[in-house]
Scaffold this motif. Structure first.
Motif, PDB file in Angstrom:
ATOM      1  N   TYR A  61      36.881  49.006  40.614  1.00 37.00           N
ATOM      2  CA  TYR A  61      36.574  48.102  39.512  1.00 37.00           C
ATOM      3  C   TYR A  61      37.849  47.496  38.929  1.00 37.00           C
ATOM      4  O   TYR A  61      37.882  46.327  38.588  1.00 37.00           O
ATOM      5  CB  TYR A  61      35.803  48.821  38.404  1.00 37.00           C
ATOM      6  CG  TYR A  61      34.346  48.997  38.710  1.00 37.00           C
ATOM      7  CD1 TYR A  61      33.517  47.891  38.870  1.00 37.00           C
ATOM      8  CD2 TYR A  61      33.793  50.258  38.844  1.00 37.00           C
ATOM      9  CE1 TYR A  61      32.178  48.046  39.148  1.00 37.00           C
ATOM     10  CE2 TYR A  61      32.451  50.414  39.122  1.00 37.00           C
ATOM     11  CZ  TYR A  61      31.656  49.310  39.275  1.00 37.00           C
ATOM     12  OH  TYR A  61      30.333  49.460  39.558  1.00 37.00           O
ATOM     13  N   TRP A  65      38.870  43.710  38.565  1.00 36.35           N
ATOM     14  CA  TRP A  65      39.223  43.188  37.246  1.00 36.35           C
ATOM     15  C   TRP A  65      40.579  42.482  37.271  1.00 36.35           C
ATOM     16  O   TRP A  65      40.727  41.398  36.704  1.00 36.35           O
ATOM     17  CB  TRP A  65      39.229  44.323  36.214  1.00 36.35           C
ATOM     18  CG  TRP A  65      39.632  43.854  34.863  1.00 36.35           C
ATOM     19  CD1 TRP A  65      38.857  43.197  33.954  1.00 36.35           C
ATOM     20  CD2 TRP A  65      40.931  43.975  34.275  1.00 36.35           C
ATOM     21  NE1 TRP A  65      39.593  42.902  32.830  1.00 36.35           N
ATOM     22  CE2 TRP A  65      40.872  43.372  33.007  1.00 36.35           C
ATOM     23  CE3 TRP A  65      42.131  44.532  34.699  1.00 36.35           C
ATOM     24  CZ2 TRP A  65      41.966  43.314  32.165  1.00 36.35           C
ATOM     25  CZ3 TRP A  65      43.214  44.481  33.853  1.00 36.35           C
ATOM     26  CH2 TRP A  65      43.130  43.873  32.604  1.00 36.35           C
ATOM     27  N   THR A  69      40.989  38.658  36.363  1.00 36.85           N
ATOM     28  CA  THR A  69      41.760  38.344  35.159  1.00 36.85           C
ATOM     29  C   THR A  69      42.990  37.507  35.502  1.00 36.85           C
ATOM     30  O   THR A  69      43.308  36.543  34.793  1.00 36.85           O
ATOM     31  CB  THR A  69      42.158  39.644  34.428  1.00 36.85           C
ATOM     32  OG1 THR A  69      40.955  40.370  34.129  1.00 36.85           O
ATOM     33  CG2 THR A  69      42.902  39.348  33.147  1.00 36.85           C
ATOM     34  N   PRO A  96      33.897  40.999  35.088  1.00 34.62           N
ATOM     35  CA  PRO A  96      34.586  42.294  35.122  1.00 34.62           C
ATOM     36  C   PRO A  96      35.216  42.670  33.777  1.00 34.62           C
ATOM     37  O   PRO A  96      35.274  43.850  33.425  1.00 34.62           O
ATOM     38  CB  PRO A  96      35.646  42.112  36.208  1.00 34.62           C
ATOM     39  CG  PRO A  96      35.067  41.072  37.100  1.00 34.62           C
ATOM     40  CD  PRO A  96      34.356  40.133  36.171  1.00 34.62           C
ATOM     41  N   SER A  97      35.668  41.687  33.020  1.00 33.82           N
ATOM     42  CA  SER A  97      36.205  41.981  31.684  1.00 33.82           C
ATOM     43  C   SER A  97      35.101  42.430  30.741  1.00 33.82           C
ATOM     44  O   SER A  97      35.311  43.310  29.896  1.00 33.82           O
ATOM     45  CB  SER A  97      36.924  40.755  31.117  1.00 33.82           C
ATOM     46  OG  SER A  97      38.090  40.486  31.861  1.00 33.82           O
ATOM     47  N   LEU A 100      34.606  45.973  31.425  1.00 31.15           N
ATOM     48  CA  LEU A 100      35.659  46.786  30.814  1.00 31.15           C
ATOM     49  C   LEU A 100      35.418  46.971  29.314  1.00 31.15           C
ATOM     50  O   LEU A 100      35.580  48.072  28.779  1.00 31.15           O
ATOM     51  CB  LEU A 100      37.021  46.141  31.071  1.00 31.15           C
ATOM     52  CG  LEU A 100      38.242  46.997  30.841  1.00 31.15           C
ATOM     53  CD1 LEU A 100      38.228  48.228  31.738  1.00 31.15           C
ATOM     54  CD2 LEU A 100      39.504  46.199  31.082  1.00 31.15           C
ATOM     55  N   THR A 128      29.220  42.556  38.553  1.00 34.25           N
ATOM     56  CA  THR A 128      30.656  42.531  38.849  1.00 34.25           C
ATOM     57  C   THR A 128      30.890  42.468  40.353  1.00 34.25           C
ATOM     58  O   THR A 128      31.673  41.651  40.849  1.00 34.25           O
ATOM     59  CB  THR A 128      31.363  43.761  38.252  1.00 34.25           C
ATOM     60  OG1 THR A 128      31.195  43.746  36.845  1.00 34.25           O
ATOM     61  CG2 THR A 128      32.843  43.768  38.592  1.00 34.25           C
TER      62      THR A 128
END
Length: 198
Positions: A61, A65, A69, A96-97, A100, A128
């Protein structure tokens, strides 16, 4: 060329004996194959481990991410007229953020006991993973601008290849006892799954 030679040539062409050379393979096809292989490797690893252990490991993951990002930040730091992604692309690579943030906001014990929170986390995890083909395509377009001309049929085939590899990875991971032993897991430094073969 005689009639016999022409017939032989036609037969070889028909059954695929005449392999194309690299300079005769279209750039779009080369890009398609490279992306299919690269995404399949990543998909296999995630799907196999999910099949074996029932989870996607945290470091996968975080790799996703970081890629998303970095792509988003790099794009946002460009003048708007030069950004390689639009609003929907930015939204997709922000997923993905969002995952998180959910991890930070939802304590692990609350997410495991409350069904709505657990379902939300699972949905975000799946979404994701599903953004990976788009991110890969986006990066391909940035690095190989002619990739924007990949026809939708090829993109659908690419998606089919990735899904097929994902399903195979999951099925083989779930049935790892048919393919590998507990010792294989131990030697590779992984946890020994409960269903492995001694």
């Amino acid at each position: 060329m005689t009639n016999l030679e022409e017939l032989e040539q036609e037969f070889e062409d028909e059954i695929g004996l005449n392999e194309p050379t690299l300079d005769t393979v279209d750039v779009t096809i080369r890009n398609y194959v490279v992306v299919a292989v690269a995404l399949s490797i990543a998909t296999w690893d995630i799907a196999f481990n999910y099949g074996v252990y029932g989870v996607v490991f945290y470091h996968r993951y975080f790799i996703i991410w970081v890629i998303c990002t970095a792509t988003l930040l790099a794009a946002l730091l460009l003048p708007q007229s030069q950004r390689p992604i639009g609003f929907w692309g930015a939204l997709a690579i922000m997923i993905p953020s969002i995952w998180l943030v959910l991890i930070l906001v939802l304590p692990g014990d609350a997410a495991s006991t409350h069904i709505a929170l657990r379902v939300t986390r699972v949905i975000v995890e799946i979404v994701t993973i599903l953004t990976l083909p788009y991110i890969s395509y986006l990066l391909l377009v940035i690095f190989q601008p002619q990739a924007i001309h990949i026809p939708w049929r090829l993109l659908l085939r690419l998606f089919a290849v990735i899904i097929a590899i994902g399903i195979l990875g999951y099925v083989i991971g779930s049935n790892n006892h048919l393919f590998i032993t507990c010792g294989d897991f131990e030697i590779s430094g992984q946890d020994i799954p409960t269903n492995c073969r001694e």
